[in-house]
Structure formats: structure tokens, C-alpha cells
Design a protein around this motif. Sequence first.
Motif, PDB file in Angstrom:
ATOM      1  N   VAL A 112      77.331  15.011  56.007  1.00 34.32           N
ATOM      2  CA  VAL A 112      75.992  14.666  56.522  1.00 34.32           C
ATOM      3  C   VAL A 112      76.132  13.649  57.646  1.00 34.32           C
ATOM      4  N   ASP A 113      75.222  13.698  58.591  1.00 30.47           N
ATOM      5  CA  ASP A 113      75.192  12.691  59.664  1.00 30.47           C
ATOM      6  C   ASP A 113      73.762  12.490  60.098  1.00 30.47           C
ATOM      7  N   ARG A 114      73.416  11.236  60.369  1.00 28.08           N
ATOM      8  CA  ARG A 114      72.044  10.984  60.831  1.00 28.08           C
ATOM      9  C   ARG A 114      71.870  11.489  62.264  1.00 28.08           C
ATOM     10  N   ILE A 141      78.657   5.541  71.444  1.00 25.91           N
ATOM     11  CA  ILE A 141      79.181   4.505  72.361  1.00 25.91           C
ATOM     12  C   ILE A 141      80.701   4.480  72.266  1.00 25.91           C
ATOM     13  N   SER A 142      81.323   5.210  73.180  1.00 26.68           N
ATOM     14  CA  SER A 142      82.782   5.322  73.167  1.00 26.68           C
ATOM     15  C   SER A 142      83.227   6.010  74.446  1.00 26.68           C
ATOM     16  N   THR A 143      84.308   5.507  75.064  1.00 30.40           N
ATOM     17  CA  THR A 143      84.978   6.376  76.033  1.00 30.40           C
ATOM     18  C   THR A 143      85.795   7.344  75.186  1.00 30.40           C
ATOM     19  N   HIS A 144      86.639   8.169  75.735  1.00 29.81           N
ATOM     20  CA  HIS A 144      87.099   9.309  74.932  1.00 29.81           C
ATOM     21  C   HIS A 144      88.442   9.855  75.398  1.00 29.81           C
ATOM     22  N   GLY A 161      88.737   6.463  59.298  1.00 27.49           N
ATOM     23  CA  GLY A 161      88.296   6.158  60.662  1.00 27.49           C
ATOM     24  C   GLY A 161      87.856   4.714  60.821  1.00 27.49           C
ATOM     25  N   ASP A 162      86.897   4.500  61.738  1.00 26.33           N
ATOM     26  CA  ASP A 162      86.437   3.137  62.045  1.00 26.33           C
ATOM     27  C   ASP A 162      85.849   2.427  60.830  1.00 26.33           C
ATOM     28  N   ALA A 163      85.349   3.157  59.868  1.00 25.97           N
ATOM     29  CA  ALA A 163      84.780   2.525  58.674  1.00 25.97           C
ATOM     30  C   ALA A 163      85.834   1.664  57.988  1.00 25.97           C
TER      31      ALA A 163
HETATM   32  C1  LIG Z   1      83.613   1.071  74.125  1.00 29.16           C
HETATM   33  C2  LIG Z   1      84.504   1.940  73.302  1.00 29.16           C
HETATM   34  C3  LIG Z   1      85.403   2.776  73.935  1.00 29.16           C
HETATM   35  C4  LIG Z   1      86.268   3.576  73.186  1.00 29.16           C
HETATM   36  N1  LIG Z   1      87.162   4.380  73.836  1.00 29.16           N
HETATM   37  C5  LIG Z   1      88.023   5.154  73.128  1.00 29.16           C
HETATM   38  C6  LIG Z   1      88.945   6.023  73.785  1.00 29.16           C
HETATM   39  O1  LIG Z   1      89.001   6.108  75.012  1.00 29.16           O
HETATM   40  N2  LIG Z   1      89.789   6.748  73.009  1.00 29.16           N
HETATM   41  C7  LIG Z   1      89.776   6.664  71.639  1.00 29.16           C
HETATM   42  O2  LIG Z   1      90.594   7.319  70.989  1.00 29.16           O
HETATM   43  N3  LIG Z   1      88.885   5.881  70.999  1.00 29.16           N
HETATM   44  C8  LIG Z   1      88.016   5.133  71.699  1.00 29.16           C
HETATM   45  N4  LIG Z   1      87.114   4.332  71.056  1.00 29.16           N
HETATM   46  C9  LIG Z   1      87.111   4.308  69.594  1.00 29.16           C
HETATM   47  C10 LIG Z   1      86.382   5.518  69.012  1.00 29.16           C
HETATM   48  O3  LIG Z   1      85.101   5.635  69.584  1.00 29.16           O
HETATM   49  C11 LIG Z   1      86.247   5.377  67.512  1.00 29.16           C
HETATM   50  O4  LIG Z   1      87.463   4.944  66.960  1.00 29.16           O
HETATM   51  C12 LIG Z   1      85.826   6.689  66.860  1.00 29.16           C
HETATM   52  O5  LIG Z   1      84.558   7.080  67.311  1.00 29.16           O
HETATM   53  C13 LIG Z   1      85.814   6.559  65.353  1.00 29.16           C
HETATM   54  O6  LIG Z   1      85.323   7.758  64.798  1.00 29.16           O
HETATM   55  P1  LIG Z   1      84.582   7.761  63.394  1.00 29.16           P
HETATM   56  O7  LIG Z   1      84.340   9.187  63.084  1.00 29.16           O
HETATM   57  O8  LIG Z   1      85.347   6.921  62.438  1.00 29.16           O
HETATM   58  O9  LIG Z   1      83.214   6.977  63.617  1.00 29.16           O
HETATM   59  P2  LIG Z   1      81.980   7.274  64.599  1.00 29.16           P
HETATM   60  O10 LIG Z   1      82.427   8.044  65.778  1.00 29.16           O
HETATM   61  O11 LIG Z   1      81.328   5.963  64.807  1.00 29.16           O
HETATM   62  O12 LIG Z   1      81.027   8.221  63.728  1.00 29.16           O
HETATM   63  C14 LIG Z   1      80.327   7.725  62.627  1.00 29.16           C
HETATM   64  C15 LIG Z   1      79.160   8.652  62.315  1.00 29.16           C
HETATM   65  O13 LIG Z   1      78.582   8.221  61.082  1.00 29.16           O
HETATM   66  C16 LIG Z   1      77.180   8.436  61.164  1.00 29.16           C
HETATM   67  N5  LIG Z   1      76.498   7.559  60.200  1.00 29.16           N
HETATM   68  C17 LIG Z   1      76.561   6.210  60.126  1.00 29.16           C
HETATM   69  N6  LIG Z   1      75.771   5.760  59.125  1.00 29.16           N
HETATM   70  C18 LIG Z   1      75.184   6.848  58.571  1.00 29.16           C
HETATM   71  C19 LIG Z   1      74.268   7.021  57.502  1.00 29.16           C
HETATM   72  N7  LIG Z   1      73.784   5.996  56.784  1.00 29.16           N
HETATM   73  N8  LIG Z   1      73.871   8.288  57.197  1.00 29.16           N
HETATM   74  C20 LIG Z   1      74.349   9.345  57.907  1.00 29.16           C
HETATM   75  N9  LIG Z   1      75.228   9.223  58.924  1.00 29.16           N
HETATM   76  C21 LIG Z   1      75.642   7.992  59.251  1.00 29.16           C
HETATM   77  C22 LIG Z   1      76.833   8.080  62.606  1.00 29.16           C
HETATM   78  O14 LIG Z   1      75.624   8.705  62.993  1.00 29.16           O
HETATM   79  C23 LIG Z   1      78.047   8.613  63.360  1.00 29.16           C
HETATM   80  O15 LIG Z   1      77.806   9.893  63.893  1.00 29.16           O
HETATM   81  C24 LIG Z   1      86.225   3.530  71.777  1.00 29.16           C
HETATM   82  C25 LIG Z   1      85.290   2.714  71.135  1.00 29.16           C
HETATM   83  C26 LIG Z   1      84.436   1.923  71.884  1.00 29.16           C
HETATM   84  C27 LIG Z   1      83.435   1.054  71.180  1.00 29.16           C
END
Ligand SMILES: Cc1cc2nc3c(=O)[nH]c(=O)nc-3n(C[C@H](O)[C@H](O)[C@H](O)COP(=O)(O)OP(=O)(O)OC[C@H]3O[C@@H](n4cnc5c(N)ncnc54)[C@H](O)[C@@H]3O)c2cc1C
Length: 441
Positions: free
Chosen positions: A30-32, A40-43, A297-299
Motif C-alpha cells: 500500500v502507498d498513500r 523529493i529525490s534526485t535519482h 530502505g530509508d525507514a
Molecule cells: C535530495 C535527495 C536526493 C537524493 N538523490 C539520490 C540519488 O541521486 N540516488 C539515490 O540512489 N538516492 C538518492 N536519494 C535517496 C533516495 O531518494 C532514497 O534513499 C529512496 O527514495 C528510499 O526509498 P524508500 O522506498 O525507502 O523510501 P521512499 O522513496 O521515501 O518511499 C516511501 C513511500 O512510503 C509511502 N508512505 C509513507 N508513509 C505512509 C503511510 N502512512 N501510508 C502509506 N504509505 C506511506 C510514501 O508515500 C512513499 O511513497 C536522494 C534523497 C534526497 C532527499
Amino acid sequence: MFDAIVVGARCAGASTAMLLARKGHRVLVVDRSTFPSDVISTHFLWPHGTSYLNRWGLLDRVLASTPSHTVINLVNDGIALSGTVPVDLLRQYFQQVHGDDAGVVQRYASVRRRVLDKLLVDAAVEAGAEVREGFVVEELISEGNRVVGIRGRTREGTRVEERARIVIGADGRNSFVARSLKLPKFDERLKCTFAYWSYFSGFNLETAQLHRRGRLGMAVVPTNFGQNMTLVWGPSEWSETFRRDVVGNFQRGLDFVSPEIGELVRTRGERQERFYGTLDQAAFLRPLYGPGWVLVGDAECFKDQCTATGMTHAFRDAELAATSLDAWLSGRQPLEEALKHYESRRRSQSAAAYYDYVCTLAEMRPLRHDELQLFVVLRGNQEETNRFIATHADIAPVSEFFQASNLFLLNDAAKESSRGHAVFENFEATSRMYQQNFFAA
Ligand SMILES: Cc1cc2nc3c(=O)[nH]c(=O)nc-3n(C[C@H](O)[C@H](O)[C@H](O)COP(=O)(O)OP(=O)(O)OC[C@H]3O[C@@H](n4cnc5c(N)ncnc54)[C@H](O)[C@@H]3O)c2cc1C
């Protein structure tokens, strides 16, 4: 009743859900957010990032709409290095972390999140996972101290309750799962960078450019839609001043770090979108798992973007966690034992050393003389340049490249080729700086 519920459907969550569903498990993710959408991320993806996509059979789909390249340019205070990550180091990385080296590719790519995350969500659906977009998780359901499910709200506003054998928090740095469980943050590092970026068309630099000068950094990376992701970053203590005039200071930053690229963007660049920015990227770790829950991941681990590894690390976590959970869900291992495997990879000495490396770089201190000498030395040594790039990207261990004996050898070789002139002034200090807290787990 699901086998697993994944909260969050981007790099960490959609990948974990896809991998578990491919093993035949009943997965709800699930995702909101709804997809396609940005975050907010470069990629930028290093070669182990694209290799994960290749291992999962998704790289061709990404490259169908995303430019990629095999070489990157790094410029530090005007000292230019260009190189790639050696295949043997990529193979070693996958062998050490995952026990096999399938799918290794030497590709760099920068994929807009609206492209990549949608593709991952689609792959999870194809694998058989049930995906609910626009679904906000509002509560964890527990029995005793064990998490057994979620309560949330659908896009239409209906309150829903779902149960699973395990709940996976892939919900990013402000993780709702972690906050609900009142999980502590530890090894926090408050010093970090601010970053502002946008998307420019009108020029083509062929490959990724990562430049640094003094306390500022700049990157230009070709991405989807014929655009270049163009980024300026610096120490967070400068952010308040920077944001008073984002447009002007962005161009000033480019001009300072790379006058050539600054001029190219000023004269030929056409900005296609607004500026995006972040002021706070303070790093932290959280516990990995507990009764009925796992974080990926980031969590679980958020750190500064200055080495652009977060997405790749989210892929790594997804594969490690899915492998461990599959061993348990398939009845081959007790849960605790299976998750110990995940923990052993995530809490290794080399993971701790890399966390430290990123947090140290994120302070954006000006490079010292001996650090600059290192780049001068590397300029004449392609093999070690490639090994440095692999180390910077967390493909080869920080402890190997930056050990004093390696710096000593580089110094000796450089002295020989520079007819006896000393090249490093203080290689022991360089080594110590990169390895501080190396043994702290
Ligand atoms: C400025 C910046 C630049 C970056 N540049 C790079 C880069 O160039 N290369 C790279 O590898 N990494 C980069 N990163 C890091 C990268 O963006 C993260 O490490 C990555 O997005 C982590 O993925 P994730 O799936 O753990 O979390 P996220 O991408 O944050 O996804 C989390 C998801 O959880 C969902 N969610 C949260 N709470 C709830 C809830 N209560 N109910 C339902 N859904 C929920 C959100 O909607 C979101 O879609 C950057 C980060 C930043 C801040």
C-alpha cells in the motif's frame, strides 16, 4: 490474511513486494501516493543499482526511456578523474552481499522517480502482489507485543483493516511504521548538506558529471525526456543564505564549482521545471526488525544524498529482506534465524564504515592538501581510479581503498612516476579520517 503487508511502494517497498510475490507469497503493498509520481529525490543509479534492476529483469524497461553510460567524470577542485566500476569488483560485491553475481552490468543511469517507481509498482503487480495506491496507513494492529496488521484509509475514504504474518515498513525516512512502534533513532549525524536541483534541456554532456570545489558540489546527469538533472549542494549551515535567492545562487554555485558547466547552463540551458530542494538530510539508523515487523530502505537507514546511494541501498535491502522472509515463509528457517541473516549483511563492519564515509563527506569540509594529492595521484592510475569510484559508491569496502598501506603504495608509485617528489604530505591522516569510527557498529 496476507503473508506480508508492505507499507510504501517505491524503491524499497515495491521491490520487496515484487520479490516476495515472485516466490509465490501473498503480498499486499500500500502507498498513500498514486503512481506515476515523483518524490523529493534526485535519482542517480550507480552500476550496482542498475545491476539490481538487471537481476530482476527490469533494466531493459528502464533503459528503453532512460539514457545510460559506462563512464563518469569526477572533478575535485579542478582535478579531473574519469572512470568506471570494474566488473570484478561488482561481482565481488554481489557475491559478498547476496551470494551470487547474476545480472552484473557496468551502467550508470539517472531515472526520474515518476518513471522508475511506476515501473517497480507495475512489476510488483505482474508478480502477483496486490497494490493499493492512495491508501494511507493510520494504525498498526498488534496482538500482545506482536504486529499483526494495519488499519488505513482507501482513496475513497473507506476505513480498512488487513492482517499479515509480517508487516514491512518501506515507508521512507519519516516512517509511520517506525514512529508507531516508537523505534529509537541511533548513530544520528546532524551535519549534512542542503541540495537544490532542476531539469534543463538544450545541452548534452554525454555522461554524468560530479564536481566539487571547496564546500560546494555540483552534478549534471542526463535523464529522461531529453533533460539534464542539474544539482547544487553544500553544507546545511549555508542553506538559509542560499534559499534567499535560489535562482541566482544556483547559477552562482554552478559558476564557482565548474565555470565551464556554469556557462553552458547559463547560455544554452532551458529550465523545464521549478527548483526542488531539501534542507535537512541528517542521517540516522533505526532497529531492523522486531516481533511481526521489518524495516527496509530509508525507514531503517537514512543518510545524506552526497554519494547518491539511497535508491541502490533500498534495492539491496529489498533483496536481502525478501530472501530472508522467503526462507521463513516457505518454512525453511525460523523467523529469528532468517532475519539474523538480513541483520548480518546490514550491520556488517563495511556497512558501518560506509555510513561513516558518507556522513563525513556530508560535512562538506574543504578538501585538505593530502586529499587533493590523492586525486592528483589517481589521475595517473586508471585501475586505482576505478577502485576509488567503486569505493565511493559502496561497491568496494572503504576499509580496503583507504587503508594506510594502500595509500602508501599509491604514494610510492606516484613518487616513482614524479621522479622522487613526495605526492602525499600526510597519508596517515587521510587514512584515519576516512576510517574514523570504523569499528563502531
Ligand atoms: C535530495 C535527495 C536526493 C537524493 N538523490 C539520490 C540519488 O541521486 N540516488 C539515490 O540512489 N538516492 C538518492 N536519494 C535517496 C533516495 O531518494 C532514497 O534513499 C529512496 O527514495 C528510499 O526509498 P524508500 O522506498 O525507502 O523510501 P521512499 O522513496 O521515501 O518511499 C516511501 C513511500 O512510503 C509511502 N508512505 C509513507 N508513509 C505512509 C503511510 N502512512 N501510508 C502509506 N504509505 C506511506 C510514501 O508515500 C512513499 O511513497 C536522494 C534523497 C534526497 C532527499
